[in-house]
Design an enzyme around this catalytic site. Sequence first.
Site, PDB file in Angstrom:
ATOM      1  N   MET A  32      11.439  -5.780 -30.084  1.00 13.76           N
ATOM      2  CA  MET A  32      11.546  -5.127 -28.775  1.00 13.76           C
ATOM      3  C   MET A  32      10.291  -4.307 -28.458  1.00 13.76           C
ATOM      4  O   MET A  32       9.702  -4.460 -27.389  1.00 13.76           O
ATOM      5  CB  MET A  32      12.807  -4.239 -28.766  1.00 13.76           C
ATOM      6  CG  MET A  32      13.142  -3.651 -27.430  1.00 13.76           C
ATOM      7  SD  MET A  32      14.847  -3.055 -27.349  1.00 13.76           S
ATOM      8  CE  MET A  32      14.792  -1.627 -28.423  1.00 13.76           C
ATOM      9  N   LYS A  91      13.659   4.850 -43.505  1.00 15.44           N
ATOM     10  CA  LYS A  91      12.566   5.146 -42.576  1.00 15.44           C
ATOM     11  C   LYS A  91      11.767   6.360 -43.062  1.00 15.44           C
ATOM     12  O   LYS A  91      10.552   6.430 -42.853  1.00 15.44           O
ATOM     13  CB  LYS A  91      13.119   5.397 -41.174  1.00 15.44           C
ATOM     14  CG  LYS A  91      13.730   4.185 -40.493  1.00 15.44           C
ATOM     15  CD  LYS A  91      12.747   3.064 -40.221  1.00 15.44           C
ATOM     16  CE  LYS A  91      11.719   3.411 -39.172  1.00 15.44           C
ATOM     17  NZ  LYS A  91      10.798   2.266 -38.918  1.00 15.44           N
ATOM     18  N   ALA A 136      10.430  -3.784 -38.731  1.00 16.11           N
ATOM     19  CA  ALA A 136      11.349  -2.879 -39.422  1.00 16.11           C
ATOM     20  C   ALA A 136      12.690  -3.570 -39.646  1.00 16.11           C
ATOM     21  O   ALA A 136      13.031  -4.529 -38.954  1.00 16.11           O
ATOM     22  CB  ALA A 136      11.574  -1.616 -38.587  1.00 16.11           C
ATOM     23  N   THR A 184      16.196  -2.898 -38.806  1.00 13.36           N
ATOM     24  CA  THR A 184      16.750  -1.989 -37.791  1.00 13.36           C
ATOM     25  C   THR A 184      18.285  -2.059 -37.657  1.00 13.36           C
ATOM     26  O   THR A 184      18.838  -1.525 -36.703  1.00 13.36           O
ATOM     27  CB  THR A 184      16.114  -2.286 -36.412  1.00 13.36           C
ATOM     28  OG1 THR A 184      16.278  -3.682 -36.114  1.00 13.36           O
ATOM     29  CG2 THR A 184      14.636  -1.940 -36.377  1.00 13.36           C
ATOM     30  N   TYR A 234      19.701   3.848 -43.385  1.00 12.38           N
ATOM     31  CA  TYR A 234      18.588   3.479 -42.492  1.00 12.38           C
ATOM     32  C   TYR A 234      17.619   4.666 -42.357  1.00 12.38           C
ATOM     33  O   TYR A 234      16.401   4.497 -42.508  1.00 12.38           O
ATOM     34  CB  TYR A 234      19.154   3.082 -41.125  1.00 12.38           C
ATOM     35  CG  TYR A 234      18.119   2.952 -40.030  1.00 12.38           C
ATOM     36  CD1 TYR A 234      17.243   1.878 -39.975  1.00 12.38           C
ATOM     37  CD2 TYR A 234      18.018   3.930 -39.017  1.00 12.38           C
ATOM     38  CE1 TYR A 234      16.296   1.768 -38.958  1.00 12.38           C
ATOM     39  CE2 TYR A 234      17.083   3.823 -38.002  1.00 12.38           C
ATOM     40  CZ  TYR A 234      16.219   2.743 -37.981  1.00 12.38           C
ATOM     41  OH  TYR A 234      15.288   2.646 -36.970  1.00 12.38           O
TER      42      TYR A 234
HETATM   43  N1  LIG Z   1      15.769   0.640 -31.483  1.00 14.70           N
HETATM   44  C1  LIG Z   1      15.809   1.973 -31.485  1.00 14.70           C
HETATM   45  O1  LIG Z   1      16.642   2.612 -30.803  1.00 14.70           O
HETATM   46  C2  LIG Z   1      14.815   2.742 -32.305  1.00 14.70           C
HETATM   47  C3  LIG Z   1      14.848   4.142 -32.250  1.00 14.70           C
HETATM   48  C4  LIG Z   1      13.881   4.845 -32.972  1.00 14.70           C
HETATM   49  C5  LIG Z   1      12.931   4.184 -33.711  1.00 14.70           C
HETATM   50  N2  LIG Z   1      12.944   2.814 -33.772  1.00 14.70           N
HETATM   51  C6  LIG Z   1      11.908   2.150 -34.556  1.00 14.70           C
HETATM   52  O2  LIG Z   1      11.097   1.408 -33.667  1.00 14.70           O
HETATM   53  C7  LIG Z   1      10.496   0.317 -34.370  1.00 14.70           C
HETATM   54  C8  LIG Z   1      10.649  -0.961 -33.575  1.00 14.70           C
HETATM   55  O3  LIG Z   1      12.030  -1.227 -33.457  1.00 14.70           O
HETATM   56  P1  LIG Z   1      12.622  -2.265 -32.416  1.00 14.70           P
HETATM   57  O4  LIG Z   1      13.705  -1.567 -31.697  1.00 14.70           O
HETATM   58  O5  LIG Z   1      11.528  -2.956 -31.694  1.00 14.70           O
HETATM   59  O6  LIG Z   1      13.307  -3.246 -33.461  1.00 14.70           O
HETATM   60  P2  LIG Z   1      13.472  -4.840 -33.453  1.00 14.70           P
HETATM   61  O7  LIG Z   1      13.584  -5.342 -32.048  1.00 14.70           O
HETATM   62  O8  LIG Z   1      14.557  -5.104 -34.422  1.00 14.70           O
HETATM   63  O9  LIG Z   1      12.077  -5.317 -34.011  1.00 14.70           O
HETATM   64  C9  LIG Z   1      11.757  -5.288 -35.367  1.00 14.70           C
HETATM   65  C10 LIG Z   1      11.040  -6.563 -35.676  1.00 14.70           C
HETATM   66  O10 LIG Z   1      10.657  -6.552 -37.050  1.00 14.70           O
HETATM   67  C11 LIG Z   1      10.908  -7.841 -37.577  1.00 14.70           C
HETATM   68  N3  LIG Z   1      11.007  -7.780 -39.029  1.00 14.70           N
HETATM   69  C12 LIG Z   1      12.090  -7.505 -39.808  1.00 14.70           C
HETATM   70  N4  LIG Z   1      11.762  -7.598 -41.112  1.00 14.70           N
HETATM   71  C13 LIG Z   1      10.448  -7.945 -41.157  1.00 14.70           C
HETATM   72  C14 LIG Z   1       9.549  -8.210 -42.202  1.00 14.70           C
HETATM   73  N5  LIG Z   1       9.912  -8.135 -43.486  1.00 14.70           N
HETATM   74  N6  LIG Z   1       8.268  -8.554 -41.901  1.00 14.70           N
HETATM   75  C15 LIG Z   1       7.877  -8.652 -40.610  1.00 14.70           C
HETATM   76  N7  LIG Z   1       8.687  -8.429 -39.572  1.00 14.70           N
HETATM   77  C16 LIG Z   1       9.961  -8.067 -39.838  1.00 14.70           C
HETATM   78  C17 LIG Z   1      12.190  -8.272 -36.904  1.00 14.70           C
HETATM   79  O11 LIG Z   1      12.362  -9.665 -37.008  1.00 14.70           O
HETATM   80  P3  LIG Z   1      13.880 -10.256 -37.093  1.00 14.70           P
HETATM   81  O12 LIG Z   1      14.591  -9.716 -35.893  1.00 14.70           O
HETATM   82  O13 LIG Z   1      13.642 -11.723 -37.084  1.00 14.70           O
HETATM   83  O14 LIG Z   1      14.456  -9.728 -38.384  1.00 14.70           O
HETATM   84  C18 LIG Z   1      11.926  -7.806 -35.469  1.00 14.70           C
HETATM   85  O15 LIG Z   1      11.202  -8.786 -34.743  1.00 14.70           O
HETATM   86  C19 LIG Z   1      11.143   0.300 -35.750  1.00 14.70           C
HETATM   87  O16 LIG Z   1      10.294   0.954 -36.656  1.00 14.70           O
HETATM   88  C20 LIG Z   1      12.405   1.135 -35.564  1.00 14.70           C
HETATM   89  O17 LIG Z   1      12.792   1.727 -36.772  1.00 14.70           O
HETATM   90  C21 LIG Z   1      13.860   2.080 -33.080  1.00 14.70           C
END
Ligand SMILES: NC(=O)c1ccc[n+]([C@@H]2O[C@H](COP(=O)([O-])OP(=O)(O)OC[C@H]3O[C@@H](n4cnc5c(N)ncnc54)[C@H](OP(=O)(O)O)[C@@H]3O)[C@@H](O)[C@H]2O)c1
Length: 277
Positions: free
Chosen positions: A11, A129, A60, A62, A125
Amino acid sequence: MKWLITGAAGMVGTDLRNELASRGEDVVALAKSDLDIANRDEVLRFVTDARPDFIVNCAAYTKVDLAETEESLANAINGSAVEFLVEAADRVDAQLVQISTDFVFDGSSQRPYDVNDPTAPLSAYGRSKLIGEQAAARHTVVRTSWLFGIHGNNFVEAIRNQIRKGTNPLRVVNDQRGRPTYTPHLARAIIRIANLGARGVVHYADEPECTWFDFACAINEELGSPVQIEPVTSEQFVRPAKRPAYSVLSTERYERLTGVRPDSWRDGLREYLSLRT
Ligand SMILES: NC(=O)c1ccc[n+]([C@@H]2O[C@H](COP(=O)([O-])OP(=O)(O)OC[C@H]3O[C@@H](n4cnc5c(N)ncnc54)[C@H](OP(=O)(O)O)[C@@H]3O)[C@@H](O)[C@H]2O)c1
């Protein structure tokens, strides 16, 4: 400047890649299928080949609730893999930007969390992190919260799906406070922070703070939906991972560093709803 993005199909990763591309920046965007960040040799190979100025780790684990039963996998991706990225960044003198979360806090604060406030995650989680934050401490850690963007599953989509299914009334927790953040706003903030060469922890979240109930009411209003939104407590809505009751991030350091106020999530919500139908 050259940018390398990991987790580029996620995302945040997708919006960051698009934002950088629209500015004509040199970007190496690596999805999980290109680079598994838990593979140290591959991380070192990709980074030393590309020799970027900035690495933004958008990859990540997630799945917040599933992490309770998969903690070692969460730790490997959110913790150990960040050590590999730091090692690789140091080899080519790049700056790593690690994205982290409000879930590193326990939610007992009475005021917005400052970048230096003690961490105490309540969930597997959050603990995973925090390991990543510690690994990236010499580089840059951007903590953010309550993300929604058109390239992933998120709260806005969940509420809209419930409304479309005809759920009425819709019950939403009203005892958790935070700051929803639209991922294109976060992408721009990350670029600003990186370009300034800021090190250590920086918080970025949209304004203003609210509860999930308030956020759901805003979504309902923007959709012009007649559904009733009913406030409930977290106790009525038990989930495997415990969430902080209060996880409002103070963006004071971001504002001081950049001279820019955070964006409004309500504006982000309107854009989101116009783009994702
Ligand atoms: N979403 C929230 O509300 C939120 C809030 C605060 C902080 N964050 C942080 O923001 C960051 C981005 O999160 P997001 O919401 O964009 O999450 P996301 O949509 O789940 O994106 C994470 C990406 O990382 C990929 N991934 C998982 N394991 C991996 C690996 N071993 N090597 C390479 N890629 C890998 C996933 O692929 P697959 O889907 O194919 O596994 C996915 O494409 C993360 O650090 C998260 O902790 C998120």
